[in-house]
Design an enzyme around this catalytic site. Sequence first.
Site, short mmCIF file in Angstrom:
data_model
loop_
_atom_site.label_atom_id
_atom_site.label_comp_id
_atom_site.label_asym_id
_atom_site.label_seq_id
_atom_site.Cartn_x
_atom_site.Cartn_y
_atom_site.Cartn_z
N GLU A 1 -1.00 -37.73 -45.70
CA GLU A 1 0.27 -37.57 -46.41
C GLU A 1 0.68 -36.10 -46.31
O GLU A 1 -0.16 -35.21 -46.19
CB GLU A 1 0.06 -38.00 -47.88
CG GLU A 1 1.25 -37.87 -48.81
CD GLU A 1 2.55 -38.49 -48.28
OE1 GLU A 1 2.63 -39.71 -48.15
OE2 GLU A 1 3.47 -37.72 -47.98
N LYS B 1 19.94 -43.92 -40.41
CA LYS B 1 21.02 -43.57 -39.47
C LYS B 1 20.48 -43.60 -38.04
O LYS B 1 19.39 -43.07 -37.78
CB LYS B 1 21.55 -42.17 -39.78
CG LYS B 1 22.24 -42.10 -41.14
CD LYS B 1 22.86 -40.75 -41.38
CE LYS B 1 23.54 -40.77 -42.73
NZ LYS B 1 23.51 -39.50 -43.43
N GLU C 1 -4.53 -44.67 -43.39
CA GLU C 1 -3.23 -45.02 -43.99
C GLU C 1 -2.27 -43.86 -43.75
O GLU C 1 -2.50 -42.74 -44.21
CB GLU C 1 -3.37 -45.31 -45.48
CG GLU C 1 -2.03 -45.78 -46.03
CD GLU C 1 -2.07 -46.21 -47.48
OE1 GLU C 1 -3.18 -46.48 -48.00
OE2 GLU C 1 -1.00 -46.23 -48.10
N ASP D 1 10.66 -52.73 -46.40
CA ASP D 1 11.70 -53.52 -47.06
C ASP D 1 13.06 -53.25 -46.40
O ASP D 1 14.08 -53.62 -46.92
CB ASP D 1 11.79 -53.16 -48.55
CG ASP D 1 12.14 -51.71 -48.76
OD1 ASP D 1 11.71 -50.87 -47.95
OD2 ASP D 1 12.87 -51.39 -49.72
N ASP E 1 9.22 -44.03 -44.17
CA ASP E 1 10.62 -43.62 -44.34
C ASP E 1 11.46 -44.36 -43.31
O ASP E 1 11.15 -44.31 -42.11
CB ASP E 1 10.74 -42.11 -44.15
CG ASP E 1 9.92 -41.36 -45.20
OD1 ASP E 1 10.01 -41.72 -46.40
OD2 ASP E 1 9.16 -40.44 -44.84
N PHE F 1 7.61 -48.78 -54.18
CA PHE F 1 8.64 -49.08 -53.18
C PHE F 1 8.86 -50.60 -53.07
O PHE F 1 9.98 -51.06 -52.95
CB PHE F 1 8.26 -48.50 -51.81
CG PHE F 1 8.37 -47.02 -51.79
CD1 PHE F 1 9.59 -46.40 -51.56
CD2 PHE F 1 7.26 -46.23 -52.04
CE1 PHE F 1 9.70 -45.02 -51.58
CE2 PHE F 1 7.36 -44.85 -52.05
CZ PHE F 1 8.59 -44.25 -51.83
N GLU F 2 7.78 -51.35 -53.13
CA GLU F 2 7.92 -52.80 -53.02
C GLU F 2 8.56 -53.36 -54.28
O GLU F 2 9.45 -54.21 -54.20
CB GLU F 2 6.54 -53.43 -52.80
CG GLU F 2 6.66 -54.92 -52.59
CD GLU F 2 5.45 -55.53 -51.90
OE1 GLU F 2 4.41 -54.87 -51.81
OE2 GLU F 2 5.57 -56.67 -51.45
N ASP G 1 0.79 -33.91 -40.64
CA ASP G 1 1.41 -34.97 -39.85
C ASP G 1 0.33 -35.90 -39.29
O ASP G 1 -0.54 -35.48 -38.51
CB ASP G 1 2.21 -34.34 -38.69
CG ASP G 1 3.03 -35.37 -37.93
OD1 ASP G 1 2.56 -36.53 -37.80
OD2 ASP G 1 4.11 -35.02 -37.45
N THR H 1 3.41 -51.62 -54.48
CA THR H 1 3.69 -50.23 -54.89
C THR H 1 5.10 -50.14 -55.44
O THR H 1 5.88 -51.09 -55.38
CB THR H 1 3.56 -49.25 -53.72
OG1 THR H 1 4.54 -49.58 -52.75
CG2 THR H 1 2.18 -49.22 -53.12
C1 LIG Z 1 8.60 -44.08 -48.40
S1 LIG Z 1 7.07 -43.27 -48.67
C2 LIG Z 1 5.93 -44.64 -48.89
C3 LIG Z 1 4.64 -44.25 -49.55
C4 LIG Z 1 3.56 -45.33 -49.68
N1 LIG Z 1 3.11 -45.80 -48.39
C5 LIG Z 1 4.00 -46.48 -50.55
O1 LIG Z 1 4.11 -47.60 -50.05
O2 LIG Z 1 4.20 -46.27 -51.75
C6 LIG Z 1 6.67 -42.66 -47.07
C7 LIG Z 1 5.66 -41.54 -47.09
O3 LIG Z 1 5.28 -41.20 -45.78
C8 LIG Z 1 5.03 -39.79 -45.74
N2 LIG Z 1 5.12 -39.41 -44.33
C9 LIG Z 1 6.22 -39.45 -43.54
N3 LIG Z 1 5.93 -39.05 -42.30
C10 LIG Z 1 4.60 -38.74 -42.29
C11 LIG Z 1 3.71 -38.27 -41.27
N4 LIG Z 1 4.13 -38.02 -40.02
N5 LIG Z 1 2.42 -38.07 -41.61
C12 LIG Z 1 2.01 -38.31 -42.87
N6 LIG Z 1 2.80 -38.75 -43.86
C13 LIG Z 1 4.08 -38.97 -43.57
C14 LIG Z 1 6.10 -39.21 -46.64
O4 LIG Z 1 5.74 -37.95 -47.13
C15 LIG Z 1 6.17 -40.27 -47.75
O5 LIG Z 1 5.34 -39.96 -48.84
#
Ligand SMILES: C[S@@+](CC[C@H](N)C(=O)[O-])C[C@H]1O[C@@H](n2cnc3c(N)ncnc32)[C@H](O)[C@@H]1O
Length: 209
Positions: free
Chosen positions: A68, A121, A43, A153, A117, A190-191, A95, A188
């Site tokens: 994460e 933009k 994930e 979303d 994310d 976000f949803e 990453d 979650t």
């Molecule tokens: C908008 S949040 C969504 C979190 C979760 N998937 C949810 O649905 O609640 C996006 C997450 O992706 C993580 N993230 C972004 N780029 C990443 C990367 N290259 N590797 C690991 N995590 C990453 C961010 O730190 C953030 O916590």
Amino acid sequence: MSSRQTEALDRLWPVHGLRVPDEPGTPVDLAGLFGRRAPVVMEIGSGMGDTTAAMAAADPDRDYLAVEVHTPGIANLLDLVDRLGLRNVRVAQGDALDLVAGLPEAALDAVHVFFPDPWPKSRHHKRRIIQPAHVALLRSRLAPGGTLHCATDWAEYAEAMRETLDADPGLANAHDGFAPRPPHRPVTKFERRALTAGRPVFDLIYRRP
Ligand SMILES: C[S@@+](CC[C@H](N)C(=O)[O-])C[C@H]1O[C@@H](n2cnc3c(N)ncnc32)[C@H](O)[C@@H]1O
């Protein structure tokens, strides 16, 4: 972080945690990490970890590797893993793409990218996880029959994801267009926020044939 999260991080990181190696592509031994050979679900961007924990609890025959960047989210997931007594979850910090690069071909049974994310933009679109080169890398690490499941979303990102995934020569859409919301993907924050604001959520499920 809450004191509970700090405590979970101190106690459980050494047991369930993995730092993404500084050198992208450093080999990762999944069987050694989980202590068994089972299909692995990665994930990417597990956030607070609620989805990882719920899906792993419902699916004990597969191993879940959450990746994460954000430390409080990692701590929260470690706490959930402990409270639920999960043995099939590991948490990597860093990453996700650097970690994926170190996996052997066909190492993963599924890749989940839930509410990444959106980088709305256009000058930031190059930071999006779902873009052609990243998809090609993820697909190369999927086993035949393995799935790449994305959810967002952000309607414009959903369309861009669909175009990118459709264009990948090694993936096939498991549905006709967007997928019906799978009941095994928990709702979650976000949803919930999107649904409250009246924004639809899009799932995309593609398979490596
Ligand atoms: C908008 S949040 C969504 C979190 C979760 N998937 C949810 O649905 O609640 C996006 C997450 O992706 C993580 N993230 C972004 N780029 C990443 C990367 N290259 N590797 C690991 N995590 C990453 C961010 O730190 C953030 O916590």
